[in-house]
Design an enzyme around this catalytic site. Structure first.
Site, PDB file in Angstrom:
ATOM      1  N   CYS A 104       0.821  -1.216   0.000  1.00 29.13           N
ATOM      2  CA  CYS A 104       0.000   0.000   0.000  1.00 29.13           C
ATOM      3  C   CYS A 104       0.854   1.265   0.000  1.00 29.13           C
ATOM      4  CB  CYS A 104      -0.904   0.038   1.235  1.00 29.13           C
ATOM      5  SG  CYS A 104      -2.022  -1.351   1.426  1.00 29.13           S
ATOM      6  N   GLU A 163     -27.845  12.596   6.640  1.00 33.83           N
ATOM      7  CA  GLU A 163     -27.177  13.432   7.640  1.00 33.83           C
ATOM      8  C   GLU A 163     -25.673  13.171   7.736  1.00 33.83           C
ATOM      9  OE1 GLU A 163     -27.030  16.362  10.739  1.00 33.83           O
ATOM     10  OE2 GLU A 163     -28.497  15.905   9.171  1.00 33.83           O
ATOM     11  N   HIS A 204     -12.505  -4.993  -3.579  1.00 35.57           N
ATOM     12  CA  HIS A 204     -11.281  -4.938  -2.774  1.00 35.57           C
ATOM     13  C   HIS A 204     -11.479  -4.175  -1.471  1.00 35.57           C
ATOM     14  CE1 HIS A 204      -6.638  -4.114  -2.842  1.00 35.57           C
ATOM     15  NE2 HIS A 204      -7.110  -3.992  -1.623  1.00 35.57           N
TER      16      HIS A 204
END
Length: 273
Positions: free
Chosen positions: A114, A168, A225
């Site tokens: 990552c 909201e 994913h």
């Protein structure tokens, strides 16, 4: 909260071969230190089912220092000593992951795939924190959008963005990079969707393209994913990630009930002065 200044990136060796491992960068009694926050966040996310089976991760930027969860660690068991640290500025001269220099590397793990996606959030959005989860609600939303795309042949944009309004919880998101204030109840939240790849780091160019196309987004969904979410700091990234998961679950349940994500509701104007 700035840690002790590290040695230059040039003096540090790559991957796990550091002779001086710079453990001082991850050892602190301060609970708000990035090396303490990342394990705490990941343990919390594990209880929510966001980072099961070592999936997902988190990264925090403190000025030039970037702290990263490693690959392959059970997120509920992570310790500060498991954290990688690198210099953000040094990445400009060594963008190749195989040549990436870490100021501090744990002995028993590999860098997270990552990493380049986290770095994209830091460099392109000046983020202070980026979170990656494998939330099943996020995955289900991408599957619903995939089904919508397959039913709308010829419309290339169908299924490539999640949109919802008049809820909201949308107020939990900022208006966009460099903009002040948050979205309002009647505003439309848009989260782009990119296609998954066999290797996580290969998502980077598509994540960056989505950032360019949707400059106001704080998140990108990855089909089948999960999701990447970033914010100015840990607090904002965490709360937006929580708000998104709420909205994803709501969206899935709305589909089950036949309710649309986009509605045209007239604002209610108070008459009392």
């Amino acid at each position: 909260m700035c840690p002790t200044c590290p040695p230059s990136a040039a003096s540090a060796s790559s991957e796990n071969n550091n002779t001086d491992n710079n453990d001082h960068l991850v050892l602190s009694s301060d609970s708000s230190h990035p090396a303490n926050l990342i394990p705490a966040l990941c343990a919390k996310f594990w209880t929510l089912g966001w980072v099961t089976g070592t999936g997902g991760g988190a990264s925090i930027r403190d000025n030039d220092l970037v702290y990263l969860a490693p690959s392959g660690v059970q997120k509920e068991l992570m310790k500060p000593e498991d954290i990688y640290v690198l210099s953000l500025a040094a990445q400009a001269t060594s963008p190749n992951p195989k040549q990436r220099v870490y100021l501090r590397s744990p002995a028993n793990y590999k860098p997270s795939q990552c990493t380049p996606l986290f770095l994209a959030a830091f460099t392109k959005r000046n983020a202070g924190c980026c979170i990656h989860t494998h939330s099943h609600w996020a995955v289900l939303v991408t599957l619903l959008l995939e089904r919508e795309r397959s039913s709308k042949e010829g419309d290339e944009e169908k299924g490539k963005v999640f949109e919802i309004n008049n809820i909201e919880q949308i107020k939990g998101f900022g208006r966009g990079f460099g903009k002040s204030g948050n979205l309002g109840y009647h505003d439309t939240l848009r989260i782009p969707v990119i296609e998954n790849t066999a290797h996580e780091e290969d998502l980077t160019e598509f994540l960056e393209e989505a950032m360019d196309k949707y400059p106001d987004t704080y998140a990108v969904l990855v089909r089948r994913h999960g999701v990447y979410v970033w914010g100015e700091n840990v607090h904002k990234a965490k709360t937006m990630c929580e708000s998104l998961d709420y909205l994803f679950q709501l969206a899935v349940e709305m589909k089950q009930l036949g309710l649309p994500w986009i509605t045209d509701i007239e604002p209610t104007i108070p008459t009392r002065k």
